[in-house]
Scaffold this motif. Structure first.
Motif, mmCIF file in Angstrom:
data_model
loop_
_atom_site.group_PDB
_atom_site.id
_atom_site.type_symbol
_atom_site.label_atom_id
_atom_site.label_comp_id
_atom_site.label_asym_id
_atom_site.label_seq_id
_atom_site.Cartn_x
_atom_site.Cartn_y
_atom_site.Cartn_z
ATOM 1 N N GLU A 184 0.816 -1.210 0.000
ATOM 2 C CA GLU A 184 0.000 0.000 0.000
ATOM 3 C C GLU A 184 0.858 1.272 0.000
ATOM 4 O O GLU A 184 0.319 2.376 -0.095
ATOM 5 N N PHE A 185 2.180 1.116 0.111
ATOM 6 C CA PHE A 185 3.079 2.284 0.095
ATOM 7 C C PHE A 185 3.374 2.629 -1.365
ATOM 8 O O PHE A 185 4.388 2.217 -1.932
ATOM 9 N N SER A 186 2.470 3.377 -1.963
ATOM 10 C CA SER A 186 2.626 3.700 -3.391
ATOM 11 C C SER A 186 3.841 4.579 -3.653
ATOM 12 O O SER A 186 4.395 4.575 -4.764
ATOM 13 N N TRP A 187 4.284 5.329 -2.671
ATOM 14 C CA TRP A 187 5.440 6.213 -2.829
ATOM 15 C C TRP A 187 6.759 5.430 -2.895
ATOM 16 O O TRP A 187 7.783 5.970 -3.339
ATOM 17 N N LEU A 188 6.728 4.153 -2.438
ATOM 18 C CA LEU A 188 7.953 3.348 -2.408
ATOM 19 C C LEU A 188 8.114 2.654 -3.753
ATOM 20 O O LEU A 188 7.765 1.487 -3.943
ATOM 21 N N ASN A 189 8.644 3.406 -4.726
ATOM 22 C CA ASN A 189 8.801 2.884 -6.085
ATOM 23 C C ASN A 189 10.205 3.182 -6.597
ATOM 24 O O ASN A 189 11.006 3.849 -5.931
ATOM 25 N N ALA A 190 10.504 2.710 -7.787
ATOM 26 C CA ALA A 190 11.862 2.837 -8.335
ATOM 27 C C ALA A 190 12.259 4.282 -8.582
ATOM 28 O O ALA A 190 13.452 4.625 -8.522
ATOM 29 N N SER A 191 11.290 5.154 -8.854
ATOM 30 C CA SER A 191 11.636 6.554 -9.105
ATOM 31 C C SER A 191 12.060 7.277 -7.831
ATOM 32 O O SER A 191 12.796 8.266 -7.900
ATOM 33 N N TYR A 192 11.619 6.777 -6.677
ATOM 34 C CA TYR A 192 11.992 7.408 -5.404
ATOM 35 C C TYR A 192 13.086 6.622 -4.677
ATOM 36 O O TYR A 192 14.033 7.214 -4.151
ATOM 37 N N ALA A 193 12.968 5.296 -4.656
ATOM 38 C CA ALA A 193 13.895 4.464 -3.888
ATOM 39 C C ALA A 193 14.729 3.602 -4.824
ATOM 40 O O ALA A 193 14.211 2.658 -5.430
ATOM 41 N N PRO A 194 16.031 3.897 -4.979
ATOM 42 C CA PRO A 194 16.887 3.106 -5.879
ATOM 43 C C PRO A 194 16.948 1.631 -5.493
ATOM 44 O O PRO A 194 17.149 0.773 -6.351
ATOM 45 N N VAL A 195 16.747 1.341 -4.206
ATOM 46 C CA VAL A 195 16.879 -0.044 -3.753
ATOM 47 C C VAL A 195 15.810 -0.940 -4.355
ATOM 48 O O VAL A 195 16.020 -2.142 -4.535
ATOM 49 N N THR A 196 14.635 -0.393 -4.710
ATOM 50 C CA THR A 196 13.577 -1.222 -5.291
ATOM 51 C C THR A 196 14.000 -1.791 -6.642
ATOM 52 O O THR A 196 13.744 -2.951 -6.947
ATOM 53 N N LYS A 197 14.684 -0.966 -7.443
ATOM 54 C CA LYS A 197 15.167 -1.448 -8.745
ATOM 55 C C LYS A 197 16.282 -2.471 -8.557
ATOM 56 O O LYS A 197 16.338 -3.487 -9.256
ATOM 57 N N GLN A 198 17.172 -2.215 -7.603
ATOM 58 C CA GLN A 198 18.269 -3.150 -7.358
ATOM 59 C C GLN A 198 17.745 -4.505 -6.898
ATOM 60 O O GLN A 198 18.229 -5.556 -7.323
ATOM 61 N N ILE A 199 16.739 -4.482 -6.022
ATOM 62 C CA ILE A 199 16.164 -5.742 -5.547
ATOM 63 C C ILE A 199 15.490 -6.483 -6.691
ATOM 64 O O ILE A 199 15.598 -7.711 -6.811
ATOM 65 N N HIS A 200 14.826 -5.747 -7.559
ATOM 66 C CA HIS A 200 14.179 -6.375 -8.719
ATOM 67 C C HIS A 200 15.223 -7.037 -9.613
ATOM 68 O O HIS A 200 15.041 -8.172 -10.082
ATOM 69 N N ASP A 201 16.343 -6.343 -9.852
ATOM 70 C CA ASP A 201 17.408 -6.913 -10.686
ATOM 71 C C ASP A 201 18.025 -8.145 -10.024
ATOM 72 O O ASP A 201 18.308 -9.144 -10.698
ATOM 73 N N GLN A 202 18.211 -8.076 -8.721
ATOM 74 C CA GLN A 202 18.790 -9.220 -8.006
ATOM 75 C C GLN A 202 17.843 -10.404 -8.004
ATOM 76 O O GLN A 202 18.262 -11.555 -8.120
ATOM 77 N N ASN A 203 16.548 -10.138 -7.888
ATOM 78 C CA ASN A 203 15.571 -11.219 -7.967
ATOM 79 C C ASN A 203 15.610 -11.883 -9.338
ATOM 80 O O ASN A 203 15.477 -13.103 -9.454
ATOM 81 N N SER A 204 15.791 -11.074 -10.364
ATOM 82 C CA SER A 204 15.869 -11.617 -11.719
ATOM 83 C C SER A 204 17.096 -12.507 -11.864
ATOM 84 O O SER A 204 17.034 -13.592 -12.456
ATOM 85 N N ILE B 77 11.654 4.958 7.765
ATOM 86 C CA ILE B 77 10.790 5.099 8.939
ATOM 87 C C ILE B 77 10.147 6.485 9.021
ATOM 88 O O ILE B 77 8.943 6.594 9.314
ATOM 89 N N PRO B 78 10.864 7.593 8.767
ATOM 90 C CA PRO B 78 10.191 8.911 8.829
ATOM 91 C C PRO B 78 9.080 9.061 7.791
ATOM 92 O O PRO B 78 8.077 9.751 8.044
ATOM 93 N N GLU B 79 9.234 8.417 6.619
ATOM 94 C CA GLU B 79 8.184 8.483 5.605
ATOM 95 C C GLU B 79 6.980 7.622 6.002
ATOM 96 O O GLU B 79 5.834 7.990 5.716
ATOM 97 N N ILE B 80 7.215 6.486 6.627
ATOM 98 C CA ILE B 80 6.117 5.598 7.022
ATOM 99 C C ILE B 80 5.323 6.210 8.168
ATOM 100 O O ILE B 80 4.097 6.096 8.221
ATOM 101 N N TYR B 81 6.028 6.885 9.092
ATOM 102 C CA TYR B 81 5.378 7.481 10.280
ATOM 103 C C TYR B 81 5.717 8.973 10.340
ATOM 104 O O TYR B 81 6.548 9.410 11.146
#
Length: 535
Positions: free
Chosen positions: A294-314, A347-351
């Motif tokens: 449900e954290f729509s803001w946590l995407n590749a355009s904001y968080a570089p780690v999401t793209k890295q995790i996707h690449d590592q999963n691949s 954590i500051p973004e979540i809360y």
């Protein structure tokens, strides 16, 4: 009465008795002298060795023979046998490769005789005699000469042994990687019993609409944003482990009703997590469960780690059944490929309305009241953590690549590392220092994984550099997931104990000495736990 004259008197008896005593004394002295002389003569005869055919041969005793020193002694038969046996083993391999099976059999037979003799010598703690070693040494020498005469020269031997050593090294490396992979697989894959628990709870969540309504009410509770209460956050997909963390915290709190727990899990575990915490009471503490999807803001355009995790999963999914030995073994660990593991940097973004919060891993146990953490003075720092540099391998240079000029110019390689798992964060200072942006910057610079490999601690050491307040060691004791020799006094004094490592307390490979510390906070009376775990 008149006394007789002297000439008519009786002779005096005392003179006779004195002569008798004198003679007896002389006889005694003579007898004593004779006894001493005869005794000395007998001793001389005993000490004189008996020679000839009737001589008795006494065994020679060897006191405390050190067989290791014996086999290292260049002049001993044990050393000669060991060296010949090593050479003979090499020729056995070469003879088999050249299909000379008879020679290989003869060499193996002599090698077994040599091993048997060395074993007997070690057991009896006596050196090998020339009579014992002679036939074996002669036989091995003949066979080795025979092998050399068959063109198995030293050069051939060296090349063959070199190829075998390389093959053994490759097999050893493969076995090490495979062992690491299986160890991490066992540690991270959900056991069947816990999967059963999750399925039953998810079924309740989907079937019981009142549970979903109750969850919506808790989400809108003003307590979840009240800074007068004590807030804790846990990011996990393990229902039972998260429950134990919450239960141990409230059981050791002086005022459990003032505690608020913020749990974030993934979409698969969301229903089971909600069902568990909505149907169990935790002494009046508030528990909020959120879905990371449900954290729509946590995407590749904001968080570089999401793209890295996707690449590592691949990459991980492309390995198939035949893993690449050059791939980092940690990459196969689901923990490092989960976005939940990286939520601690957001954590500051979540809360956004909270000012201070305590972060807890799902493999910890709380043993003391943690509300005192909120009154600690962090001296303007963002992160309060226990340092781990009592040993040298927890310095910065062990986590980060200091051959990179960017790293070496900004950080001290001897700086002290610290632990994730129990951290108090000042979210006001976090936002002021913009730590999340620093984390993003370092993630972008490490896109090729040249600054560090995997994990959340290396980027945290960079992002929180100069912003971490050291806490007393007793706040957080680590190692219960791999170290079997932690002092009981240290464990008893700890506010939080951490089962970091592969031997998690909910697994069969858990360290038995520490497992009861975790099990005491499990709700074993729950019917689903009895059906899935105890049955």
């Amino acid at each position: 009465m008149r006394r007789r004259p002297a000439e008519y008197r009786r002779p005096v008896r005392r003179r006779l008795s004195q002569w008798i005593l004198t003679l007896l004394g002389m006889f005694l002295i003579a007898g004593l002298v004779l006894f001493v002389c005869l005794h000395n003569q007998h001793q001389d005869q005993v000490k004189q060795p008996i020679t000839g055919e009737h001589a008795i041969k006494e065994p020679i005793k060897h006191e405390g023979l050190n067989f290791t020193k014996e086999i290292l002694n260049a002049m001993s038969f044990s050393r000669q046998l060991a060296e010949q046996m090593t050479l003979a083993k090499a020729y056995v391999i070469i003879a088999k490769e050249h299909n000379n099976l008879h020679l290989a059999w003869e060499l193996s037979k002599k090698i077994r005789s040599c091993q048997l003799l060395l074993s007997k010598a070690a057991m009896r703690a006596e050196p090998i005699t020339v009579e014992e070693a002679g036939p074996i040494i002669s036989g091995l020498s003949y066979l080795i000469f025979k092998a050399q005469d068959a063109h198995y020269d030293i050069a051939t031997t060296m090349m063959t042994m070199k190829s075998h050593i390389q093959a053994l090294e490759e097999r050893t490396n493969a076995a090490t990687v495979q062992s690491t992979f299986f160890g991490q697989l066992v540690a991270e894959v959900l056991p069947k019993s816990l999967h059963c628990l999750k399925v039953k709870l998810t079924n309740d969540w989907l079937k019981q609409l009142p549970l979903q309504n109750h969850a919506e009410e808790k989400r809108n509770s003003p307590r979840v944003v009240d800074n007068n209460l004590y807030h804790f956050c846990i990011f996990s997909d393990n229902v039972l482990a998260t429950s134990v963390v919450v239960n141990s915290t409230v059981c050791n709190a002086d005022h459990p009703k003032q505690l608020v727990f913020h749990i974030v899990t993934d979409g698969i575990s969301y229903g089971s997590m909600q069902a568990w915490f909505l149907t169990n009471d935790f002494k009046g503490a508030t528990v909020e469960v959120q879905n990371i999807e449900e954290f729509s803001w946590l995407n590749a355009s904001y968080a570089p780690v999401t793209k890295q995790i996707h690449d590592q999963n691949s990459r991980a999914s492309s390995f198939g059944g035949d893993q690449d030995m050059k791939v980092e073994p940690k990459l196969w660990n689901p923990k490092y490929l989960s976005l939940l593991n990286h939520l601690r940097f957001y954590i500051p973004e979540i809360y956004p309305l909270l000012e201070k919060i305590v972060f807890l891993d799902d493999d910890v146990i709380v043993q003391k009241d943690l509300t005192r953490l909120f009154s600690l003075d962090l001296h303007g720092n963002v992160n309060g953590a226990v340092e781990t540099c009592l040993e040298g391998f927890h310095r910065y240079y062990k986590y980060i690549n200091f051959s990179n000029p960017i790293i070496s110019s900004k950080f001290d390689p001897q700086a002290c590392g610290w632990a994730f798992g129990m951290n108090v964060f000042d979210l006001i200072a976090w936002r002021k220092e913009n730590v999340t942006a620093q984390y993003h910057s370092w993630q972008e610079q490490n896109a090729d994984q040249t600054l560090w490999k995997l994990g959340t601690l290396p980027p945290a050491l960079l992002a929180f550099y100069g912003l971490t307040e050291p806490l007393d060691r007793r706040w957080h004791v680590l190692g219960l997931g791999y170290d079997m020799n932690i002092d009981d006094r240290l464990i008893d004094s700890a506010a939080v104990i951490h089962f970091n490592g592969n031997m998690k307390p909910w697994l069969k490979l858990a360290i038995g000495r520490y497992k009861p510390l975790w099990e005491r906070y499990v709700n074993q009376s729950h019917p689903y736990y009895q059906d899935c775990v105890l049955s």
